[in-house]
Scaffold this motif. Structure first.
Motif, PDB file in Angstrom:
ATOM      1  N   LEU A 663      37.924  32.052  51.953  1.00 28.52           N
ATOM      2  CA  LEU A 663      38.227  31.572  53.299  1.00 28.52           C
ATOM      3  C   LEU A 663      39.650  31.941  53.714  1.00 28.52           C
ATOM      4  N   GLU A 664      40.615  31.709  52.811  1.00 30.95           N
ATOM      5  CA  GLU A 664      42.019  31.988  53.138  1.00 30.95           C
ATOM      6  C   GLU A 664      42.242  33.493  53.324  1.00 30.95           C
ATOM      7  N   THR A 665      41.598  34.315  52.472  1.00 32.27           N
ATOM      8  CA  THR A 665      41.734  35.777  52.591  1.00 32.27           C
ATOM      9  C   THR A 665      41.133  36.265  53.900  1.00 32.27           C
ATOM     10  N   SER A 666      39.989  35.695  54.314  1.00 29.71           N
ATOM     11  CA  SER A 666      39.356  36.083  55.577  1.00 29.71           C
ATOM     12  C   SER A 666      40.284  35.804  56.751  1.00 29.71           C
ATOM     13  N   THR A 667      40.908  34.625  56.744  1.00 33.21           N
ATOM     14  CA  THR A 667      41.855  34.281  57.824  1.00 33.21           C
ATOM     15  C   THR A 667      43.026  35.246  57.845  1.00 33.21           C
ATOM     16  N   ASN A 668      43.576  35.526  56.660  1.00 35.98           N
ATOM     17  CA  ASN A 668      44.718  36.454  56.564  1.00 35.98           C
ATOM     18  C   ASN A 668      44.345  37.840  57.072  1.00 35.98           C
ATOM     19  N   LEU A 669      43.157  38.352  56.666  1.00 35.11           N
ATOM     20  CA  LEU A 669      42.750  39.707  57.042  1.00 35.11           C
ATOM     21  C   LEU A 669      42.499  39.798  58.547  1.00 35.11           C
ATOM     22  N   PHE A 677      38.662  43.049  61.143  1.00 26.76           N
ATOM     23  CA  PHE A 677      37.950  42.590  59.950  1.00 26.76           C
ATOM     24  C   PHE A 677      38.296  41.125  59.766  1.00 26.76           C
ATOM     25  N   SER A 678      37.269  40.284  59.626  1.00 21.86           N
ATOM     26  CA  SER A 678      37.556  38.849  59.581  1.00 21.86           C
ATOM     27  C   SER A 678      36.749  38.104  58.520  1.00 21.86           C
ATOM     28  N   LYS A 679      35.982  38.834  57.690  1.00 22.63           N
ATOM     29  CA  LYS A 679      35.171  38.162  56.666  1.00 22.63           C
ATOM     30  C   LYS A 679      35.376  38.858  55.336  1.00 22.63           C
ATOM     31  N   VAL A 680      35.756  38.057  54.315  1.00 24.56           N
ATOM     32  CA  VAL A 680      35.931  38.560  52.955  1.00 24.56           C
ATOM     33  C   VAL A 680      35.118  37.674  52.025  1.00 24.56           C
ATOM     34  N   ARG A 681      34.411  38.302  51.090  1.00 28.93           N
ATOM     35  CA  ARG A 681      33.577  37.556  50.151  1.00 28.93           C
ATOM     36  C   ARG A 681      34.003  37.895  48.728  1.00 28.93           C
ATOM     37  N   LEU A 682      34.373  36.842  47.931  1.00 29.31           N
ATOM     38  CA  LEU A 682      34.767  37.012  46.530  1.00 29.31           C
ATOM     39  C   LEU A 682      33.699  36.363  45.665  1.00 29.31           C
ATOM     40  N   ASN A 683      33.066  37.148  44.767  1.00 28.39           N
ATOM     41  CA  ASN A 683      31.999  36.631  43.913  1.00 28.39           C
ATOM     42  C   ASN A 683      32.243  37.055  42.474  1.00 28.39           C
ATOM     43  N   SER A 684      31.918  36.159  41.528  1.00 25.60           N
ATOM     44  CA  SER A 684      31.932  36.535  40.113  1.00 25.60           C
ATOM     45  C   SER A 684      30.541  37.070  39.756  1.00 25.60           C
ATOM     46  N   TYR A 685      30.478  37.886  38.697  1.00 26.02           N
ATOM     47  CA  TYR A 685      29.186  38.443  38.281  1.00 26.02           C
ATOM     48  C   TYR A 685      29.199  38.711  36.786  1.00 26.02           C
ATOM     49  N   GLU A 686      27.995  38.879  36.214  1.00 18.69           N
ATOM     50  CA  GLU A 686      27.828  39.234  34.797  1.00 18.69           C
ATOM     51  C   GLU A 686      26.830  40.378  34.703  1.00 18.69           C
ATOM     52  N   GLU A 687      27.244  41.445  34.044  1.00 21.76           N
ATOM     53  CA  GLU A 687      26.361  42.598  33.821  1.00 21.76           C
ATOM     54  C   GLU A 687      26.548  43.087  32.401  1.00 21.76           C
ATOM     55  N   ASN A 688      25.445  43.122  31.643  1.00 20.69           N
ATOM     56  CA  ASN A 688      25.490  43.622  30.263  1.00 20.69           C
ATOM     57  C   ASN A 688      26.564  42.904  29.435  1.00 20.69           C
ATOM     58  N   GLY A 692      33.085  39.949  35.694  1.00 16.58           N
ATOM     59  CA  GLY A 692      34.011  40.545  36.640  1.00 16.58           C
ATOM     60  C   GLY A 692      34.001  39.813  37.964  1.00 16.58           C
ATOM     61  N   ILE A 693      34.860  40.297  38.904  1.00 13.86           N
ATOM     62  CA  ILE A 693      34.952  39.739  40.255  1.00 13.86           C
ATOM     63  C   ILE A 693      34.737  40.868  41.250  1.00 13.86           C
ATOM     64  N   ARG A 694      33.866  40.639  42.215  1.00 13.67           N
ATOM     65  CA  ARG A 694      33.552  41.635  43.236  1.00 13.67           C
ATOM     66  C   ARG A 694      34.210  41.208  44.548  1.00 13.67           C
ATOM     67  N   ILE A 695      34.865  42.191  45.243  1.00 16.16           N
ATOM     68  CA  ILE A 695      35.498  41.942  46.545  1.00 16.16           C
ATOM     69  C   ILE A 695      34.722  42.724  47.601  1.00 16.16           C
ATOM     70  N   LEU A 722      44.438  39.156  50.370  1.00 18.36           N
ATOM     71  CA  LEU A 722      44.040  38.423  49.175  1.00 18.36           C
ATOM     72  C   LEU A 722      45.252  37.926  48.405  1.00 18.36           C
ATOM     73  N   ARG A 723      46.267  38.792  48.266  1.00 19.18           N
ATOM     74  CA  ARG A 723      47.447  38.393  47.470  1.00 19.18           C
ATOM     75  C   ARG A 723      48.221  37.277  48.164  1.00 19.18           C
ATOM     76  N   PHE A 724      48.264  37.292  49.520  1.00 25.22           N
ATOM     77  CA  PHE A 724      48.919  36.198  50.243  1.00 25.22           C
ATOM     78  C   PHE A 724      48.154  34.893  50.037  1.00 25.22           C
ATOM     79  N   ALA A 725      46.816  34.978  50.012  1.00 27.12           N
ATOM     80  CA  ALA A 725      46.006  33.782  49.774  1.00 27.12           C
ATOM     81  C   ALA A 725      46.269  33.224  48.381  1.00 27.12           C
ATOM     82  N   ILE A 726      46.389  34.133  47.391  1.00 30.51           N
ATOM     83  CA  ILE A 726      46.684  33.695  46.017  1.00 30.51           C
ATOM     84  C   ILE A 726      48.060  33.053  45.959  1.00 30.51           C
ATOM     85  N   ALA A 727      49.051  33.661  46.637  1.00 33.22           N
ATOM     86  CA  ALA A 727      50.414  33.111  46.644  1.00 33.22           C
ATOM     87  C   ALA A 727      50.420  31.698  47.229  1.00 33.22           C
ATOM     88  N   LYS A 728      49.667  31.509  48.321  1.00 32.81           N
ATOM     89  CA  LYS A 728      49.602  30.181  48.936  1.00 32.81           C
ATOM     90  C   LYS A 728      48.976  29.177  47.967  1.00 32.81           C
TER      91      LYS A 728
END
Length: 812
Positions: A663-669, A677-688, A692-695, A722-728
């Motif tokens: 949510l914070e990354t979407s607002t920042n972008l 661009f106003s929507k960012v989706r961060l998801n974790s995943y497992e393969e084999n 990892g994390i998908r952006i 994304l990095r600004f959202a992490i910093a916040k």
């Protein structure tokens, strides 16, 4: 079977450590001021050789540090972590030591606020290369050694080195990695930023503990085997214990007899002790008196010699005083004549110099004019030989415009591919593409006239202008200097004719100097004689006093000799008895040592017997302990393979963070792209069995696209959002030991601004950065882009001197 709760309660040492290392997923804390940088002072640190005067300050909320690449901007960040943690981005590289970046006598001092208190930390090396660290709170020293103060600093800041670096610094390479790395690598970056690598440490801890328990079980099993074998020695040890007790009793009897004899001898020695002390005292006084008497006789002899010499020197002094009485009168006359002679010579020297300078100035002026005329003709000839009429500035303007149009054409092509289903937008973009291609064709024709001569033409124009300016200046300066020289020559010639120093005065001066030289030598001798007379003085009274002292000490010496002879026989008896006592003490010491060894062996054997008799109980206790250890090993196996494994708590914590970050990354972008661009989706995943994390970002076509599909400038905007959202998020986290601490200062190193393709994108980036001021008291951007730096109210310029030293100055 014990439960996990029972196990954790028993094994408190390990679990307390794990609880300290495991951060909570989300904790709401009371607002606090947090870490706010105030100023930095450096000397002898990296390329900051000289002291930064005044110190580097950040008075406003927003400050930019600008300068060329390699000038020393990032060294300011290294200075902060060096002071607080004795680590930098340089020393993180293998082979680089902390002494390599801070010289002997160098230091860094950092001032900051934390929870309304002001702290000052200074770390460096003394001139003898010894490290030191000081810490002040509100101007008062906090005492402690370096290790204690380092612990205090971490407690004050609320973060260790990694936590501080992740929460306070946003580095260019870190922003690029978020978008460009694989999902697994991106997960590692998130773990590092949010300190989730602590769970890996916990996993390693329980793994080591599991191995320790297994080894302990093996040791205990071996101990059981040894215990059973030792129990077989019980009868033999009982017999040995009886023999040792008999031997001990015999030696104690001998020891008692010896002590009685020794006591009698000591009592006899005590009766003679008073005469012995008197003997020693008189002997010492007799030696001292003899030495004093010898020194007095030597002083009398020396005093008589000096008295004879005193009378001879006094006679010589009177004779020299008479011969030198007119010295001051002659010296005054010589000084006057010398001053007159020197004045004449100085005028002659200056007159000669002025005449030579007049000739040289004219010659040099003519040479410089001829040289400039030749150089001007050469430059005019070069201009006529060039193949273009465009200079460097005109050429750069055309190339910059052409680059912008090419980037626009490429971006339109990419958008046409994305929006091919929207015919209305495709039609508008096609027209815009045609206009851009037409403008690009016209501009490219002009660009074709650009060649290497454009740079040469700019250089020649500047040089011709400089030559003409220098020529006019030479003519003006030459005329002024010539008039000045002529006036000086006339004035000196007139002054020389008015003085009148002739041969008669010269001869008189020579005679006076000769006579003064002879008198000067005699005065020197007189001075030395007077000094020696003062040193010697009148010695008749001293000689009389020394003779009286000699007579008194001679009488005292004879009295002491008589007393010494009377006590000599008593002293012989005293020394004999003392020797007998020393022999008895040695014998007693040996008996005591033998008895002590026997007692020690007896105690050791008795202990072994008691231990062997209790072997059965110890065997039962060991077997019980082994059973408990096996249960603990089973629990540790569950912890290392299920609880602290990456598929456990780590991914749970990541999944709790990602929704809010999305949510914070979407607002920042949205803010940084003006809503494009106003929507960012961060998801974790497992393969084999890999995590990892998908952006993903919603594109202009309304579909989700991986971050890798976007252009360089767009990726920079996504990474920054994304990095600004992490910093916040990091700034809002409360203090948890030394794992999380609220930060109110944010440093951004470069921020990859160079990859943004137009001025508008940079404006939006800076606007978003300014909006971060809502969460931070200080925001400091490091960049080499001057057009970005101009937008900041506070500006610092870092530059490199010709001696390759970093300097910093405040820009107006």
């Amino acid at each position: 079977m014990k439960t996990l709760e029972d196990f954790i309660t028993e094994d408190s040492t390990s679990t307390e450590y794990l609880e300290e290392q495991i951060p909570k997923t989300k904790i709401v804390a009371e607002p606090s001021q947090g870490f706010i940088i105030k100023e930095i002072e450096m000397k002898g640190f990296m390329r900051y050789i000289e002291k930064t005067t005044p110190p580097i300050t950040f008075p406003g909320k927003f400050t930019v540090i600008t300068g060329k690449t390699g000038s020393g901007k990032t060294s300011i960040l290294d200075a902060i972590t060096f002071t607080l943690y004795k680590r930098t981005s340089r020393t993180d590289i293998q082979g680089i030591k902390i002494s390599d970046i801070c010289r002997s006598g160098g230091y860094v001092r950092v001032s900051f606020f934390q929870s309304a208190e002001e702290y000052v930390v200074e770390r460096g090396f003394s001139s003898s290369s010894l490290p030191y660290l000081t810490l002040k709170k509100n101007g008062k020293n906090i005492e402690g050694n370096i290790k204690e103060l380092e612990g205090a600093i971490e407690d004050i800041v609320g973060l260790d080195y990694d936590g501080f670096r992740n929460s306070t610094f946003v580095r260019q390479e870190e922003m690029k990695e978020l978008g460009s790395e694989s999902g697994a690598r991106r997960l590692n970056i998130f773990q590092k930023l949010f300190r989730l690598e602590t769970f890996e440490k916990a996993h390693n801890l329980v793994d080591r503990r599991y191995s320790q328990i297994q080894r302990h079980i093996q040791v205990k099993e071996a101990e059981l085997k040894v215990e059973k074998k030792h129990a077989e020695k019980l009868p033999e040890l009982k017999d040995l214990l009886k023999r040792l007790k008999r031997e001990r009793d015999e030696k104690k009897g001998k020891e008692d007899t010896l002590k009685k004899e020794l006591k009698a001898k000591v009592e006899l020695l005590e009766k003679l002790e008073k005469d012995h002390e008197e003997y020693v005292r008189i002997q010492t006084e007799l030696k001292g008196t003899a030495k004093i008497l010898e020194r007095i006789e030597k002083k009398i002899e020396d005093a008589k010699k000096h008295a004879s010499k005193f009378n001879e020197l006094k006679k010589k002094a009177k004779e020299l005083e008479r011969e030198t009485q007119k010295f001051d009168e002659l010296r005054e006359e010589a000084d006057k004549l010398t001053e007159l002679k020197n004045k004449v010579q100085r005028i002659k020297d200056r007159l000669q110099i002025l005449k030579e300078q007049e000739k040289l100035l004219k010659k040099k002026s003519d040479e410089n004019k001829n040289k400039l005329e030749k150089e001007l003709k050469i430059q005019e000839k070069r201009i006529s030989s060039l193949t273009t009429g465009l200079d460097k500035d005109e050429a750069f303007g055309l190339l910059r415009d052409e680059g912008g149009l090419k980037e626009r054409v490429a971006r339109i092509s990419l958008e046409l591919d994305w929006l091919k289903e929207n015919q209305k937008l495709v039609k508008e973009l096609t027209k815009e593409q045609a206009r851009a291609n037409s403008a690009l064709t016209k501009l490219s024709k002009k660009v074709s006239d650009i060649n290497a001569d454009s740079f040469i033409l700019s250089e020649i124009k500047d040089r011709v202008k400089s030559i003409k300016s220098r020529f006019h200046e030479l003519e003006k300066v030459g005329l002024e200097e010539s008039e000045k020289q002529k006036r000086g020559i006339n004035e000196l010639e007139k002054e020389l004719s008015e003085i009148g120093f002739k041969d008669k005065e010269e001869k008189k001066l020579l005679n006076i100097k000769k006579e003064l030289k002879e008198m000067h030598n005699k005065r020197g001798n007189l001075k030395n004689i007077r000094k020696k007379l003062d040193e010697i003085g009148d010695l008749s009274k001293l000689i009389e006093e020394l003779e009286i002292q000699k007579k008194e000490k001679t009488s005292e010496k004879e009295d002491l000799k008589a007393k010494f002879q009377k006590l000599t026989e008593t002293e012989k008896d005293y020394l004999g008895i003392k020797g007998e006592i020393e022999g008895l003490k040695k014998e007693e010491k040996k008996l005591t040592s033998d008895i002590s060894q026997i007692v020690g062996k007896t105690s050791q054997i008795a202990s072994q017997l008691a231990d062997l008799e209790a072997a059965e109980q110890r065997i039962k206790d060991t077997e019980s302990e082994l059973e408990g250890e096996r249960e603990r090993a089973e629990i540790y196996d569950i912890l290392r393979n299920q609880i602290f494994h990456k598929r456990g708590i780590v991914m749970y914590a990541i999944d709790q963070l990602l929704p809010q970050l999305s949510l914070e990354t979407s607002t920042n972008l949205s803010d940084m792209t003006d809503g494009r661009f106003s929507k960012v989706r961060l998801n974790s995943y497992e393969e084999n069995n890999r995590y990892g994390i998908r952006i993903e970002v919603s594109g202009a076509d309304g579909k989700w696209h991986d971050v890798q599909e976007f252009s360089g400038g767009e990726k920079t905007q996504i990474n920054a959002a994304l990095r600004f959202a992490i910093a916040k998020e990091l700034a809002s986290m409360p203090q948890v030991g030394r794992t999380y601490g609220r930060m109110k200062t944010l440093f951004i190193d470069e921020g990859d601004l160079g990859s943004l393709d137009n001025e508008s994108s940079r404006e939006l980036f800076i606007s978003k950065l300014f909006s971060m001021g809502e969460f931070f008291e200080k925001i400091i951007l490091i960049t080499h882009l001057s057009e970005v730096a101009e937008k900041f109210p506070g500006r610092l310029m870092v530059y490199m001197t010709p001696e390759e030293e970093s300097k910093i100055k405040v820009m107006a």
